[in-house]
Design an enzyme around this catalytic site. Structure first.
Site, PDB file in Angstrom:
ATOM      1  N   HIS A  98       0.297  -3.083   5.470  1.00  0.00           N
ATOM      2  CA  HIS A  98       1.260  -3.980   4.814  1.00  0.00           C
ATOM      3  C   HIS A  98       2.509  -3.269   4.292  1.00  0.00           C
ATOM      4  CE1 HIS A  98      -0.223  -2.526   0.924  1.00  0.00           C
ATOM      5  NE2 HIS A  98       0.779  -3.154   0.360  1.00  0.00           N
ATOM      6  N   HIS A 153       4.748   3.819  -2.692  1.00  0.00           N
ATOM      7  CA  HIS A 153       4.389   2.964  -1.558  1.00  0.00           C
ATOM      8  C   HIS A 153       4.062   3.814  -0.321  1.00  0.00           C
ATOM      9  CE1 HIS A 153       6.525  -0.091  -4.062  1.00  0.00           C
ATOM     10  NE2 HIS A 153       5.522  -0.843  -3.625  1.00  0.00           N
TER      11      HIS A 153
END
Length: 899
Positions: free
Chosen positions: A623, A583
């Site tokens: 995000h 991520h």
């Protein structure tokens, strides 16, 4: 000059001798000069004994009684403690502070008073005037309403020589008054306990109905010689009791200001022709004047007791407000429990408003105390509150901003026809609602009382109590919210310090290099392709690709974004991604590229305004800002500052806040040229887009999206449907690695698996807990099977719906189906090897040798990418295990139940 005889000096003996020989003088003296204080001082008693007085009855009730008509027996000298003369020696009530407290606490014992009924023979020797005065004295100091009403009826029986009587008191409000039977069928020998009607068995008589109701309505007198001849008389009472009613005398009891207090009714005169005479009416009327005063005083005393209890409640509430400030839930539980005894209702609820919404009234929480549950407080879910009829009434109170008192829910049509039964089966008969205000006089909640235990409607005193209750509740809520806000600020400060200590703004040299370099064309980097591959690209080129996307969408010109601001912002966003295994910035960049492709290559651009395109691209890039490589469940488990700051969607809220922090940093606001209205719109859509990457929200919205697709409603012209479309697109882009060509998918899946294994290692080593299968490094061989489950549960549904909506999006669906086949083959191969291993004496399976060692490629942002030339990598990870921990709520597949 004649000499006058000298006066002999008065002595005690001479006075005593004179009084002994002149009884009439002594009687006259006491009649003329005797005061209550003198009598008490002389006798040690509070009244004289009536048994020593012989009275000659006079014919006129109110006439003066000349002393020559009064004959008394000889009065012996009174010793200490002995009564003197003709008054009762019964003890009278005197309200002291200690007595009042005992009365309030229910410890007050009824005083043993000498009953006038027991001495009725002596009483009947009195003339009407003295009998009347004695009966008045008997009730004058009585403060207990029940005992007082019983005395009134017994004394009226003595006064009018009636057999029995009943007394009704007025209840209700100005709009709906009625009578209740306080005492029924009181005789000379009955006790208060035998005659008093409680709230359970009391008789309710509406004004205008029956004899008592007619008297209450007209305030007139009814004297009936034969009850059975009067149609207003209810003969059913006689049939039930076996008693035969003949004559009835019924009169109103009025206060000093002519307000109706009650109705007194006597039955069957026991002497003479058994009919009540005009003289009986006059006796009755005059006596009831004093009775009205006595009842009013007793009711005032009862009200003062209630007011005292109310003040004690408020003191306890104030004490609770200042003692409990750490938890809003604990405070409200404490307040409701302390108040239940005084409120006397079957159910008490406190609703709290969600202050996020300005126009729509939404309750974020409620506390429900039901008397039958023994003091257990329930906290209904937000979903049940949205369906609750009682909550609907509370929302009405918020909208109107006024208290609401409904005496009969079945008769009221404001909220539909009765019976009023809530979702939990509880029937509401009466209701009192009061808004709760904060210090800014803004409504923050509603207090709701339902069904008084006595079955009556709520009255003004109840409204006063709940008003005070709501004021203190508002103060308590305000204090707790201030405390919680302070804790959140401290947690936020801790998070901010942690972020600032790690992150730094983009270097000026890096920004200058981007400003001066040549931006490659979209065709050169294959930006419009669903099969886009970022793996060969250096990190600097990914930032250039972001600038290219903005250029291709013409966002610089449409929103007047300065080129240097966009470069600085894009570089800062990249800098604020941590170098975690998956991520990281590369993941965010790939999500943004997929969004760009869906909008332009997928043919969705006509559905969106330019400002929506801008928001979606920014949302994708931001995000996962500052992702720590662990999921929401881990943050909650370790009670991190982030988990304290956000109650739901922990990481997603943090990503959004971090995005806003970068935008607010100097030189990074790419929205600086927008109008105020446009800016508010963008921020609202941006928050919604980032929060939509929480898979828990995806599961909630997917059904609504499928309904639209199945019904062919694919224009998405309204804002709610557009918002739903944007949310589903964010999910589709977030997990889009599952649609890439197989070689790319394998490599990305390896990264996901490694990141989850790292979290599992922390849980195992530092928390001492066994991680779930997908995070357990020892169960790596099960990942292909779980990957198939993830694809079936999450990926296929969303991509299939998009393919049905627009055929240009079909490559995403075909990509995921192709990868599913490959993962299924790997899972089948693993199952085959496991089966062979069991047959071979259960020997443990050894990992298959690899022909080529994996190579590590370090990216510019510090992340590590592992590539393998082998067709089957050592670890088959899964895009599945996207960061969203709430996926565990979806129980249709093994992978989701594990998560």
């Amino acid at each position: 000059m004649e000499e006058k005889p000298s006066m002999e000096p008065l002595t005690e003996e001479r006075v005593e001798h004179f009084l002994m020989n002149h009884e009439d003088f002594l009687a006259k003296f006491y009649e003329k000069h005797g005061s209550k204080e003198m009598i008490e001082k002389m006798t040690g008693k509070k009244s004289l004994d009536v048994k020593n007085i012989t009275i000659v009855k006079s014919d006129t009730f109110a006439a003066e009684c000349p002393m020559e008509h009064v004959k008394r027996k000889s009065v012996a000298p009174a010793g200490p403690g002995k009564p003197l003369g003709g008054y009762q020696s019964a003890q009278r009530n005197s309200v002291t502070t200690s007595m009042f407290k005992q009365y309030v606490e229910g410890q007050m014992k009824k005083m043993k008073k000498a009953s006038l009924v027991q001495n009725i023979v002596s009483l009947r020797k009195l003339n009407e005037q003295e009998l009347f005065m004695e009966l008045i004295r008997d009730i004058a100091t009585e403060l207990d309403v029940n005992v007082l009403c019983h005395k009134i009826l017994q004394n009226v029986s003595i006064l009018t020589k009636s057999d029995r009587g009943s007394l009704f008191l007025v209840r209700g409000n100005e709009q709906r008054k009625y009578l209740v039977s306080k005492l029924f069928d009181v005789t000379r020998t009955s006790t208060p306990e035998e005659s008093i009607h409680t709230e359970e068995n009391e008789i309710k008589v509406p004004f205008g109905r029956g004899i008592a109701g007619h008297v209450a309505e007209t305030k007139g007198t009814i004297n009936i010689k034969e009850a059975y001849d009067d149609p207003r008389f209810n003969q059913d009472v006689d049939k039930k009791t076996g008693y035969r009613t003949h004559s009835i005398l019924c009169m109103p009891i009025l206060s000093y200001d002519d307000e109706l207090v009650g109705v007194a009714q006597i039955i069957n005169k026991v002497e003479g022709p058994h009919e009540f005479t005009k003289q009986d009416e006059e006796y009755f009327r005059r006596y009831l004047i004093f009775c009205g005063i006595g009842i009013t005083n007793a009711q005032l005393f009862e009200m003062s007791v209630q007011e005292y209890k109310r003040n004690q409640l408020l003191l306890n509430l104030a004490r609770g407000v200042f003692e409990e400030q750490t938890s809003l839930e604990k405070l409200l539980q404490k307040i409701i429990l302390q108040s239940q005894d005084l409120l006397k209702c079957e159910r008490c609820l406190v609703y709290l408003l969600d202050d996020v919404l300005d126009k729509e009234v939404v309750f974020c929480k409620a506390f429900d105390l039901c008397a039958k549950d023994g003091g257990t407080i329930h906290v209904p879910s937000v979903a049940s509150l949205s369906k609750s009829k009682n909550a609907e009434i509370a929302r009405h109170v918020v909208v109107q901003g006024m208290p609401l008192n409904i005496g009969d829910m079945d008769e009221s049509t404001t909220f539909g026809k009765g019976p009023h039964i809530d979702e939990d089966g509880f029937r509401s008969k009466s209701m009192l609602c009061m808004p709760i205000y904060n210090s800014d006089k803004k409504i923050i909640g509603v207090t709701q009382l339902i069904n008084k235990i006595n079955g009556q409607a709520f009255i003004e005193s109840d409204a006063n109590i709940i008003e005070a209750f709501s004021i203190f509740t508002g103060l308590g809520i305000h204090n707790c919210q201030m405390y919680e806000n302070a804790c959140k600020l401290m947690a936020k400060q801790s998070v901010a310090l942690e972020v600032l200590s790690y992150h730094a703004t983009a270097q000026a040299s890096e920004i200058d290099e981007l400003l001066t370099c040549e931006i490659p064309s979209a065709e050169k980097i294959n930006l419009y392709s669903f099969g886009f591959n970022d793996i060969p690209m250096p990190d600097d080129d990914t930032v250039k690709a972001v600038v290219c996307m903005f250029q291709e969408a013409d966002l610089f010109n449409k929103f007047r974004i300065p080129y240097d601001v966009l470069c600085r912002w894009a570089t800062s966003v990249k800098k604020n991604y941590r170098p975690v295994t998956y991520h990281n910035w590369r993941h965010a960049f790939n999500v943004a590229q997929t969004m760009f492709t869906m909008i332009y290559t997928g043919g969705l651009k006509p559905m969106f305004k330019d400002i929506e395109v801008l928001t979606l691209l920014v949302g994708c890039l931001c995000h996962d800002l500052d992702h720590r490589g662990t999921n929401n469940a881990f943050q909650v488990k370790v009670v991190s500052p982030l988990a304290m700051l956000y109650s739901t969607s922990v990481m997603e809220h943090h990503h959004f806040d971090h995005c806003i922090m970068i935008l607010n940093s100097e030189g990074n606001n790419i929205f600086q040229s927008l109008s105020s209205e446009e800016y508010r719109t963008v921020i609202k859509m941006l928050e919604h887009a980032i929060l939509s990457t929480d898979l828990a929200l995806y599961f909630k919205k997917r059904g609504d999206f499928k309904t639209l697709i199945d019904n062919g409603d694919i224009k998405f012209e309204t804002e709610p449907t557009k918002e739903l479309l944007r949310a589903m697109m964010m999910t589709a882009c977030d997990v889009a690695a599952i649609t890439k060509p197989w070689e790319i998918q394998k490599e990305v899946a390896q990264l996901v698996a490694n990141e989850f294994f790292e979290q599992g290692d922390i849980e195992k080593d530092k928390l001492g807990e066994k991680p779930i299968a997908m995070m357990d490094r020892e169960k790596v061989d099960e990942l292909p099977k779980m990957q198939v489950g993830f694809i079936d549960a999450i990926c296929i549904p969303v991509y299939k719906m998009f393919a049905e909506m627009n055929k240009k999006l079909d490559p995403l669906y075909k990509g995921v189906m192709s990868n599913r086949d490959n993962w299924q083959k790997m899972a089948d191969e693993h199952e085959r090897k496991m089966a062979e291993g069991k047959q071979a004496d259960h020997e443990p399976e050894k990992p298959a040798p690899t022909n080529n060692s994996s190579q590590e490629q370090k990216t510019q942002n510090g992340g590590v990418r592992k590539t393998s030339t082998n067709n089957q990598p050592k670890r088959h990870g899964s895009n599945v295990i996207s960061k969203k921990t709430e996926m565990k709520s979806y129980k249709k597949t093994k992978i989701c139940s594990l998560m």
